[in-house]
Design an enzyme around this catalytic site. Structure first.
Site, PDB file in Angstrom:
ATOM      1  N   LYS A 126     -29.766 -11.903  21.641  1.00 37.46           N
ATOM      2  CA  LYS A 126     -28.639 -12.820  21.846  1.00 37.46           C
ATOM      3  C   LYS A 126     -27.954 -12.511  23.174  1.00 37.46           C
ATOM      4  O   LYS A 126     -27.256 -13.366  23.731  1.00 37.46           O
ATOM      5  CB  LYS A 126     -27.647 -12.708  20.685  1.00 37.46           C
ATOM      6  N   TYR A 161     -21.975  -8.558  21.636  1.00 34.17           N
ATOM      7  CA  TYR A 161     -22.800  -7.510  22.239  1.00 34.17           C
ATOM      8  C   TYR A 161     -22.176  -7.028  23.559  1.00 34.17           C
ATOM      9  O   TYR A 161     -22.166  -5.828  23.855  1.00 34.17           O
ATOM     10  CB  TYR A 161     -24.205  -8.023  22.516  1.00 34.17           C
TER      11      TYR A 161
END
Length: 371
Positions: A126, A161
């Site tokens: 991602k 993230y």
């Protein structure tokens, strides 16, 4: 012991493989003392003998986290972060997951004698695609072109993230870190709702039980084009390698099996293993897997009872909302492993052998039926 690990998320498929890898006598950095942390205590499916201690706490709760971790804060040399909370809204993901990691780090650093030297952080592809599960943002994402490599710049979208990477980097150079960007992880756990193999196994078992066709829930592109996977054991070995290899400190690494597959070929394999008829993709027969599985909880309960499986609930082992976007990409979901090899990490596995291995493991653990 020189090396003392805290594996946060130890009951997940990545966490279990990581604990097993750390305790193996041939593990890099061995011997390891290993503490496992999770929100709930492991039950009888989990081989608790591989851990030197189990700690349960709610990482969102700073007081609970501090109370549970402060007694071992003077021991932990390495933090392995292989957990996350999933929400469709990426802003919520950022807030919750950053809070969890920060609470754990604050608890471990609460001791002036803390020996913490390294953090391994589990993320994923991602990083290169943006918030693909976000129902609003996912409709207008511009992703990087594959194969994904670690030098690609961040995308202009919120991504938890990125927030976690910035958090661990803020402790350097005193505490080093490594980032591990996996592809689709497969492994064995009763507590991993994002295990693609477990989701597909449950779907196949329900189709077989009800006499439904085992249809592919993706599109023509992913049916024919390439994708990659990450075996939980390969991922665990990369975490441990980076944790004890000086050259790998403060670096990000992709982690895949080292080969590619098409979903058509995987569908043939799954059809064979679960003894269901292989159904060729029909573009005119689109269906919503999330909707199909939304009312199948009781069917899964019957399957669990019929085959004497470990008692799980379908909603706890299968998050189909996260699986569907992966099989509907319009690009090849492939990452480069060149950087890892340049730095000295050479682990790999044949994806089809990996799938067969983990399906056998899931059966051995009585998490899916044996036919």
């Amino acid at each position: 012991m020189e090396h003392v690990a805290l594996v946060v998320g130890v009951t997940g498929m990545a966490g279990l493989s990581l604990a097993e890898t750390l305790k193996h006598p041939d593990s890099l950095g061995a011997p390891w003392k290993v503490y496992g942390a999770a929100r709930r205590s492991p039950d009888d499916w989990f081989p608790s003998s591989i851990l030197d201690g189990v700690i349960t706490f709610d990482a969102v709760n700073s007081a609970d986290t501090h109370a549970k971790l402060s007694p071992i804060a003077q021991e932990i040399t390495h933090l392995f972060w292989v957990t996350f909370q999933f929400n469709a809204d990426e802003d919520v993901n950022i807030a919750v997951n950053k809070t969890m990691l920060l609470n754990v780090l604050n608890a471990l650093k609460s001791s002036p004698l803390s020996p913490l030297t390294h953090i391994t952080l589990q993320t994923g592809t991602k990083h290169y695609m943006g918030p693909v599960q976000d129902p609003v943002r996912s409709t207008q994402l511009i992703t990087h072109e594959p194969p994904f490599n670690e030098n690609m710049p961040r995308l202009p979208y919120p991504n938890f993230y990125y927030a976690l990477e910035d958090l661990v980097a803020s402790y350097a150079p005193k505490i080093t870190y490594s980032i591990h960007r996996s592809s689709i992880i497969i492994g064995a756990s009763a507590r991993s709702a994002h295990n693609a193999l477990m989701m597909l196994a449950a779907y196949a078992a329900i189709c077989r039980h009800l006499g439904l066709p085992f249809r592919y829930p993706g599109n023509k592109y992913t049916w024919h084009h390439f994708c990659d996977m990450t075996d939980a054991h390969v991922l665990a070995k990369q975490h441990v390698w980076a944790a004890v290899t000086e050259k790998a400190k403060n670096e990000a690494f992709n982690c895949t099996n080292g080969d590619v597959f098409s979903w058509k070929s995987v569908w043939k394999l799954l059809s064979e293993v679960f003894d269901v008829e292989f159904v060729e993709l029909d573009e005119n027969d689109e269906f919503d897997l999330v909707e199909l599985m939304s009312d199948k909880g009781e069917v899964w309960d019957l399957i669990v009872e019929k085959y004497g499986l470990h008692k799980t609930k379908l909603k706890e082992i299968a998050c189909y909302e996260a699986m569907v976007p992966v099989v509907r990409f319009e690009f090849q979901h492939v990452s480069s492993m060149n950087k890892s090899k340049d730095f000295g990490f050479f682990e790999y596995v044949d994806t089809f052998k990996s799938i067969r291995f983990w399906l056998a493991k899931l059966r051995e653990m009585k998490l899916i039926p044996s036919y």
